[in-house]
Scaffold this active site. Structure first.
Site, PDB file in Angstrom:
ATOM      1  N   GLU A   1      34.989  28.676  45.652  1.00 55.46           N
ATOM      2  CA  GLU A   1      36.027  28.361  44.669  1.00 55.46           C
ATOM      3  C   GLU A   1      35.546  27.274  43.714  1.00 55.46           C
ATOM      4  OE1 GLU A   1      38.275  30.771  44.133  1.00 55.46           O
ATOM      5  OE2 GLU A   1      38.763  30.543  46.238  1.00 55.46           O
TER       6      GLU A   1
ATOM      7  N   THR B   1      33.035  27.364  41.921  1.00 54.83           N
ATOM      8  CA  THR B   1      31.575  27.356  41.859  1.00 54.83           C
ATOM      9  C   THR B   1      31.057  28.216  40.714  1.00 54.83           C
ATOM     10  OG1 THR B   1      31.584  29.118  43.515  1.00 54.83           O
ATOM     11  CG2 THR B   1      31.188  26.877  44.306  1.00 54.83           C
ATOM     12  N   ASP B   2      31.884  29.146  40.225  1.00 58.47           N
ATOM     13  CA  ASP B   2      31.365  30.104  39.246  1.00 58.47           C
ATOM     14  C   ASP B   2      30.986  29.442  37.930  1.00 58.47           C
ATOM     15  OD1 ASP B   2      34.037  29.645  38.637  1.00 58.47           O
ATOM     16  OD2 ASP B   2      34.539  31.757  38.321  1.00 58.47           O
TER      17      ASP B   2
ATOM     18  N   SER C   1      53.709  47.552  28.093  1.00 56.96           N
ATOM     19  CA  SER C   1      53.555  47.403  29.536  1.00 56.96           C
ATOM     20  C   SER C   1      54.909  47.474  30.221  1.00 56.96           C
ATOM     21  CB  SER C   1      52.886  46.062  29.870  1.00 56.96           C
ATOM     22  OG  SER C   1      53.832  45.018  29.781  1.00 56.96           O
TER      23      SER C   1
ATOM     24  N   GLY D   1      47.077  33.998  41.956  1.00 55.31           N
ATOM     25  CA  GLY D   1      45.690  33.660  42.264  1.00 55.31           C
ATOM     26  C   GLY D   1      44.857  34.852  42.664  1.00 55.31           C
TER      27      GLY D   1
ATOM     28  N   SER E   1      43.987  37.183  40.431  1.00 55.43           N
ATOM     29  CA  SER E   1      43.293  37.573  39.209  1.00 55.43           C
ATOM     30  C   SER E   1      43.910  38.778  38.515  1.00 55.43           C
ATOM     31  CB  SER E   1      41.820  37.844  39.491  1.00 55.43           C
ATOM     32  OG  SER E   1      41.085  37.798  38.291  1.00 55.43           O
ATOM     33  N   SER E   2      45.211  38.695  38.269  1.00 52.05           N
ATOM     34  CA  SER E   2      45.889  39.755  37.526  1.00 52.05           C
ATOM     35  C   SER E   2      45.359  39.843  36.102  1.00 52.05           C
ATOM     36  CB  SER E   2      47.397  39.513  37.517  1.00 52.05           C
ATOM     37  OG  SER E   2      47.709  38.240  36.958  1.00 52.05           O
TER      38      SER E   2
ATOM     39  N   ASP F   1      35.980  36.484  38.424  1.00 52.57           N
ATOM     40  CA  ASP F   1      37.102  37.406  38.492  1.00 52.57           C
ATOM     41  C   ASP F   1      36.780  38.744  37.843  1.00 52.57           C
ATOM     42  OD1 ASP F   1      38.395  35.307  39.689  1.00 52.57           O
ATOM     43  OD2 ASP F   1      39.628  34.808  37.951  1.00 52.57           O
TER      44      ASP F   1
ATOM     45  N   TYR G   1      42.991  22.674  35.436  1.00 55.82           N
ATOM     46  CA  TYR G   1      41.782  23.491  35.585  1.00 55.82           C
ATOM     47  C   TYR G   1      40.698  22.992  34.624  1.00 55.82           C
ATOM     48  CZ  TYR G   1      38.926  27.729  36.146  1.00 55.82           C
ATOM     49  OH  TYR G   1      37.910  28.603  36.410  1.00 55.82           O
TER      50      TYR G   1
END
Length: 380
Positions: free
Chosen positions: A34, A36-37, A68, A122, A124-125, A170, A222
């Site tokens: 988490e 780390t990307d 939608s 969380g 990743s929608s 993601d 974030y």
């Protein structure tokens, strides 16, 4: 109704015709790795069976309309720049923009979306939405975009057009995962390795616990974590925190004056090591031993990176008390989901334990289900 049926029906209702096809992309659970990307490190996600589906058909060149099931009305746009389309439709406009920025001739399209991926959980929608639309537009236009290049396009849509400073994990998971595998991704080279992840064969399961404490990625917290990591890398004289060796961590921390920055660095460096440890355990068939690594990762997110909230901490504690081998928050933090590695026959008991802990704490009831590793983006 499944998302595939829902998207197709919504397309038919909105546009009065049949779509040319349906394209699906999954949400993801990150097993370990988490934050780390964007530090060019390692992650180990797997794709969920829950998917976002884009039913799509052609439209005149330079015209895109999207609707939608999760928002009223349709949004139409032409060639746009970042910031011109807002709200949920920005993710679609961002994909069109990213493809055009890459020099590709994006076909006009009408798109209807439906999703089984919980928003704000969380899982990743947003990447599932981007990846389904990206896959649809590439197919509709016959565009030559190799699979390994697609996640970066979807990430660029989210980073630059939408303005969310997410890493590439993601989108990589949503596009490149395989059923029955976890995706070991090097976020610097984008090299991947498919890691066997057949929990059922070991009598195990991953229980996903949606804390129902939604998180938001487009926020100051974030971004502040990412800025702190980048500043630490600059001070330490490395391209990214991935380059701080695990066995040289103490030496690196001693060179930092700020205690908060030290904690952020300690999380990232130890989390990268936890990813490598987890991959090694899975490849050796020592799956139960992964549990303690997951739990250590949660403690690091809670104490060093400071991204958990009481709901996820209570879920982790309750799952462990109910006999889980390990548990941790998954995703960017500040809410979202917890995953617990459990014996397959302990799902109901673990769920009950978490529900009771939530009731005692006065929290809104969680939502729990078993997650299995599904495939990445595809045409249905």
């Amino acid at each position: 109704m499944s998302a595939a049926s829902g998207a197709e029906a919504h397309f038919r209702a909105e546009f009065g015709t049949e779509p040319a096809g349906r394209w699906a992309a999954p949400g993801r659970v990150n097993l370990i790795g988490e934050h780390t990307d964007y530090n060019e490190g390692f992650v180990l996600p797997f794709a969920l069976p829950q998917r976002t589906v884009a039913a799509a058909g052609p439209a005149p060149a330079g015209e895109w309309t999207v609707c939608s099931t999760f928002a009223p009305g349709a949004v139409s746009f032409g060639t746009t720049s970042p910031g011109e389309v807002t709200g949920w439709a920005a993710y679609v406009a961002g994909v069109v923009w990213a493809l055009r920025e890459a020099g590709l001739e994006v076909p006009g399209a009408r798109i209807a979306l439906d999703s089984e991926v919980p928003v704000g959980s969380g899982l990743s929608s947003s990447a599932a939405l981007e990846s389904s639309v990206l896959t649809a537009l590439i197919d509709l236009g016959g565009l030559d975009v190799p699979l390994e290049q697609r996640p970066a396009l979807a990430q660029r849509a989210e980073n630059v057009y939408v303005g969310a400073p997410t890493g590439i994990m993601d989108q990589s998971a949503s596009i490149r995962c395989q059923a029955g595998r976890a995706l070991f991704l090097d976020c610097r080279s984008y090299e991947v390795k498919q890691i066997p992840f057949d929990l059922a064969a070991a009598g195990l399961a991953i229980l996903v616990i949606n804390s129902n404490a939604p998180h938001q990625h487009v926020d100051g917290e974030y971004g502040a974590r990412r800025k702190s990591c980048e500043e630490a890398a600059r001070i330490l004289g490395v391209p990214a925190l991935r380059d701080v060796p695990f066995d040289g961590l103490d030496e690196a921390l001693a060179r930092l004056d700020d205690e908060v920055m030290r904690r952020r660095v300690r999380h990232v460096v130890t989390e990268d090591q936890r990813v490598l440890d987890t991959v090694a355990l899975l490849e050796q068939g020592r799956t139960r031993e992964v549990g303690s690594v997951l739990t250590a990762g949660h403690a690091s997110m809670r104490d060093d990176f400071e991204i958990t909230v009481p709901q996820v901490d209570v879920a982790v504690e309750a799952a462990l008390a109910a006999g889980a081998y390990g548990a941790r928050m998954t995703g960017g933090g500040f809410g979202g989901c917890v995953l617990a590695l459990i014996d397959a026959d302990r799902a109901d008991a673990t769920t009950s334990a978490v529900e009771q802990a939530y009731a005692k704490a006065g929290f809104k009831a969680p939502t729990c289900w078993i997650a299995t590793a599904g495939p990445g983006a595809t045409r249905l």
